[in-house]
Scaffold this motif. Structure first.
Motif, PDB file in Angstrom:
ATOM      1  N   LEU A   1       0.856  -1.180   0.000  1.00 31.83           N
ATOM      2  CA  LEU A   1       0.000   0.000   0.000  1.00 31.83           C
ATOM      3  C   LEU A   1       0.895   1.234   0.000  1.00 31.83           C
ATOM      4  N   ASN A   2       0.534   2.237  -0.805  1.00 30.21           N
ATOM      5  CA  ASN A   2       1.289   3.488  -0.722  1.00 30.21           C
ATOM      6  C   ASN A   2       0.759   4.300   0.460  1.00 30.21           C
ATOM      7  N   ARG A   3       1.335   5.450   0.676  1.00 24.34           N
ATOM      8  CA  ARG A   3       1.011   6.193   1.896  1.00 24.34           C
ATOM      9  C   ARG A   3      -0.433   6.688   1.916  1.00 24.34           C
ATOM     10  N   ARG A   4      -0.948   7.089   0.777  1.00 17.52           N
ATOM     11  CA  ARG A   4      -2.345   7.519   0.755  1.00 17.52           C
ATOM     12  C   ARG A   4      -3.273   6.337   1.039  1.00 17.52           C
ATOM     13  N   GLN A   5      -2.952   5.172   0.488  1.00 17.80           N
ATOM     14  CA  GLN A   5      -3.772   3.991   0.753  1.00 17.80           C
ATOM     15  C   GLN A   5      -3.728   3.601   2.223  1.00 17.80           C
ATOM     16  N   VAL A   6      -2.560   3.733   2.843  1.00 20.69           N
ATOM     17  CA  VAL A   6      -2.463   3.465   4.276  1.00 20.69           C
ATOM     18  C   VAL A   6      -3.399   4.394   5.033  1.00 20.69           C
ATOM     19  N   ASP A   7      -3.395   5.659   4.679  1.00 20.57           N
ATOM     20  CA  ASP A   7      -4.261   6.637   5.332  1.00 20.57           C
ATOM     21  C   ASP A   7      -5.733   6.276   5.118  1.00 20.57           C
ATOM     22  N   ASP A   8      -6.098   5.908   3.890  1.00 21.90           N
ATOM     23  CA  ASP A   8      -7.490   5.589   3.571  1.00 21.90           C
ATOM     24  C   ASP A   8      -7.970   4.325   4.285  1.00 21.90           C
ATOM     25  N   ARG A   9      -7.053   3.399   4.537  1.00 15.24           N
ATOM     26  CA  ARG A   9      -7.444   2.110   5.115  1.00 15.24           C
ATOM     27  C   ARG A   9      -7.036   1.990   6.579  1.00 15.24           C
ATOM     28  N   MET A  10      -6.787   3.115   7.211  1.00 15.24           N
ATOM     29  CA  MET A  10      -6.345   3.082   8.602  1.00 15.24           C
ATOM     30  C   MET A  10      -7.343   2.355   9.493  1.00 15.24           C
ATOM     31  N   TRP A  11      -8.624   2.505   9.232  1.00 19.00           N
ATOM     32  CA  TRP A  11      -9.620   1.847  10.082  1.00 19.00           C
ATOM     33  C   TRP A  11      -9.511   0.334   9.975  1.00 19.00           C
ATOM     34  N   GLU A  12      -9.198  -0.196   8.766  1.00 17.63           N
ATOM     35  CA  GLU A  12      -9.015  -1.637   8.606  1.00 17.63           C
ATOM     36  C   GLU A  12      -7.753  -2.114   9.314  1.00 17.63           C
TER      37      GLU A  12
END
Length: 235
Positions: free
Chosen positions: A47-58
């Motif tokens: 995951l790139n950094r934006r994806q990490v941010d978007d999926r933080m809840w998961e």
């Protein structure tokens, strides 16, 4: 299992960075390959950094689910489960901003085709002059410091896996934790992996050893009186 690298609380959201290529041998589930065991069925991808941010809840749910497998503190001792999850979010948000940060997730495909997050591992390069060594100054072998001086060390900060991964088939190459840590190091040819584990967390310590990690050569009985974490090395 969770392996923590201490970090400072984050004050801002991570910024997106460039692309993270997906290696071809992990682009399809291992269970679809001839002769591969069913335990390899998870997709592994970055995951790139934006994806990490978007999926933080998961990732937060994964942390809560996997950390609940670890030995629990006695009642009224240590932080609550929610506090630990908040600390995990802050730690990850801090680490994601480090240069060279990489995060991998494993996802299992269900009967409906939906992907469920089953594991996660992430890390970043560490340098001799950096702050990662904080409490370990004076208790490190000179050869590791020399490797760090030429950018040859990669810290694997967290490995989040289910209990079955920690207790079953630990020495097999297709063990999910082994796949994740190998994939993280693969992009850094010749890099030595390092990680920290709480000195009181013997379950995680034993699991890491089963996955190929070894105590730092500088680890001595006296060291335990000065530092709260063990340094483990993966070559």
């Amino acid at each position: 299992m969770t392996v923590h690298v201490p970090g400072h609380p984050a004050t801002s959201r991570p910024r997106p960075v460039g692309r993270h290529p997906i290696a071809s041998d992990d682009s399809v589930p291992h269970s679809r390959r001839r002769g591969a065991p069913p335990e390899e069925g998870e997709f592994v991808r970055p995951l790139n950094r934006r994806q990490v941010d978007d999926r933080m809840w998961e990732l937060d749910e994964l942390y809560e689910r996997t950390s609940s497998c670890a030995p629990r503190e006695p009642a009224n001792v240590g932080p609550s489960g929610r506090d630990r999850c908040t600390a995990f979010q802050q730690r990850l948000a801090d680490h994601v901003r480090r240069p060279g940060f990489e995060l991998l997730v494993a996802e299992a495909v269900g009967p409906s085709g939906a992907r469920d997050l089953t594991a996660c591992a992430y890390g970043f390069p560490v340098h001799r002059a950096g702050s990662w060594w904080r409490d370990l100054d004076g208790h490190l072998p000179e050869d590791l410091l020399d490797v760090a001086a030429v950018d040859g060390l990669f810290a694997i900060a967290d490995i989040l896996v289910e209990r079955r991964v920690r207790t079953q088939d630990q020495t097999r190459d297709w063990n999910l934790a082994r796949r994740l840590q190998k994939r993280l190091l693969r992009a850094h040819t010749g890099a030595v992996g390092v990680t920290l584990v709480d000195r009181c967390d013997m379950e995680s310590y034993r699991a890491l050893q089963a996955w190929g990690w070894r105590p730092s050569p500088a680890e001595t009985w006296a060291t335990s009186h000065f530092v709260s974490h063990r340094l483990l090395v993966l070559r």
